[in-house]
Design an enzyme around this catalytic site. Structure first.
Site, PDB file in Angstrom:
ATOM      1  CB  CYS A  34      -0.894   0.055   1.243  1.00 37.67           C
ATOM      2  SG  CYS A  34      -1.911  -1.403   1.521  1.00 37.67           S
ATOM      3  CG  ASP A 445      15.912  37.329 -14.207  1.00 33.39           C
ATOM      4  OD1 ASP A 445      15.842  36.938 -15.377  1.00 33.39           O
ATOM      5  OD2 ASP A 445      14.938  37.783 -13.561  1.00 33.39           O
TER       6      ASP A 445
END
Length: 486
Positions: A34, A445
């Protein structure tokens, strides 16, 4: 890979969804495995073993739980983030390389022997590349069985199995049911051939506006579009073209795929997950970033911001080159003109109330060889930048630079900056969005520096880069937040 029993058992006992995909719980008394968040009664400690992959659990003789569908859990964020051989191999297996080229093809792509690759993957994941690919084939087959009306023999080959017998045996072993029994459990309505509807799980939270706003701002007409809360785009896949519509929901992303060849289901799913960064661990990222007081308010207000990645590495590299020192709107206009010259209409159908349920005609970005053949007039940019794109297209088409997620990140960046016209900013942007590096920062940037100023951070590249060291190993996510603050 060693798993701490106590930590794993606590996660299972609390049904903690954050650990889905990190490991799998096998219950010896029932013979099933599971996901940690399975709603079933917590098994006794003496009856539990933990495995680092679904393939390892299957290899140990356990079958998948019918209740929690462990094979549908989000992928481990470790394989999405790691730059080493195992991480690269897992990304390539997820993209279907073993199904297309076999283990020899995977080893060749990575530059290692099959024996060495098998040894490393078995040590880390409890299963070799063939077993890992087999587990993925089983999941792909289950999706096709439960969501399409394709014949079972067609599904067998579409999922990558070498024979119908191998398909039947694998489905029986993994799901404890024959393929026709799986279909009986979930009968499907007849759909258009090649159309598949499925859910892509992710770890909460997911900040949907940040993700869709980013993609919408940069959307190229004819290739991609946003309509309401749905993002649509065209894809180029190994066996043909495709279109996808992705709609984020509370616990999953609803995906509608229109595939020319259903053998492309696994790579299509892998690229959609990559595009939306669905295998990320937002808790780990946000915990690190919120430790910085300058980002704490951003994290508290907008938890779960992801890094929008790419479905096509070459496309992202071209976008980065075109975007050098121009606005996002300017880059989008230049790329649109280029796409028109490549034969795209350049304009997608506008949304209307009478729009059919089917996806509009969107296509993938032109391939490197196709773009290299365009006339100079198609580019609409300075000659040196046009030449950079041509050179990039030539080396990508020749296989000299790998821009896909399985690439060696350091090697790819080094080869990119060797090309005239590509510097650290461009190479870093490609590494972040195309190759999936979670720890890229672009201190020069302009938008990042504006965002830094808005958050009270240093604005000079050197000082900002130094400050960003505290955001490792998640600087790419911090960069997205700076862009949103700009």
């Amino acid at each position: 890979m060693e798993l701490d029993f106590e930590r794993c058992y606590r996660a299972v006992d609390s049904r903690d969804q954050r650990f889905d995909g990190w490991f799998y719980t096998a219950v010896t008394s029932t013979g099933i495995y599971c996901r940690p968040s399975c709603p079933a009664i917590t098994p006794k400690r003496a009856n539990v073993t933990f495995h680092p992959s679904a393939a390892a659990a299957q290899r140990a003789g356990f079958r998948a739980c019918k209740r929690c569908r462990p094979d549908a859990a989000p992928g481990s964020p470790e394989w999405d983030a790691r730059a080493d051989l195992v991480g690269r191999a897992m990304r390539l297996i997820g993209d279907g390389v073993v199904d297309r080229d076999g283990v020899p093809g995977l080893a060749s792509r990575l530059g290692y022997t099959e024996r060495h690759l098998n040894r490393l993957l078995t040590a880390e994941l409890g299963a070799g590349p063939l077993a890992l690919a087999r587990a993925q084939r089983a999941q792909t087959a289950r999706i096709l069985i439960e969501t399409t009306d394709l014949g079972l023999a067609d599904i067998a080959f579409a999922a990558g199995f070498g024979s119908v017998r191998q398909f039947n045996e694998t489905i029986q072993e993994v799901y404890a049911q024959a393929p026709n029994q799986l279909r009986e459990r979930r009968p499907v309505a007849r759909t258009e051939v090649g159309t598949i509807n499925l859910r892509l799980a992710y770890r909460s939270p997911l900040h949907v506006p940040a993700l869709l706003d980013f993609l919408e701002t940069r959307a190229l007409p004819g290739v991609e579009e946003r309509v309401g809360n749905t993002y649509r785009r065209g894809l180029n896949l190994p066996h043909g073209s495709a279109m996808v519509a992705l709609t984020p929901e509370k616990r999953w992303v609803s995906a509608t795929l229109r595939l020319r060849d259903v053998r492309d289901l696994a790579p299509a799913v892998a690229r959609c997950r990559r595009l939306f960064d669905l295998d990320a661990d937002p808790d780990a990222v946000d915990t690190t970033l919120s430790a910085d007081v300058a980002l704490r308010a951003s994290v508290d207000t907008e938890p779960g911001v992801r890094v929008p990645r790419a479905v096509d590495g070459f496309e992202m590299a071209v976008r980065a080159i075109v975007g050098q020192q121009v606005s996002v709107a300017g880059a989008r206009a230049t790329l649109t003109r280029m796409l028109r010259a490549a034969g795209l209409s350049g304009v997608a159908s506008p949304p209307t109330d009478r729009r059919p349920a089917a996806l509009p005609d969107l296509v993938g970005f032109p391939a490197a060889a196709e773009l290299a053949e365009l006339p100079d007039s198609a580019f609409g940019m300075p000659a040196n930048r046009r030449q950079t794109i041509r050179q990039l297209a030539e080396v990508v088409a020749a296989g000299k630079i790998d821009l896909e997620p399985g690439a060696d990140r350091e090697e790819t960046v080094a080869r990119l900056v060797e090309l005239p016209g590509i510097g650290p900013w461009t190479a870093g942007y490609v590494a972040m969005r195309a190759i999936g590096d979670p720890d890229v920062f672009l201190p020069t940037d302009l938008a990042a520096r504006r965002g830094a100023a808005a958050l009270g951070l240093p604005t000079t590249p050197k000082a900002l880069e130094k400050h960003a060291e505290r955001w490792r190993p998640w600087r790419s996510y911090a960069l997205i937040r700076l862009w949103r603050a700009s």
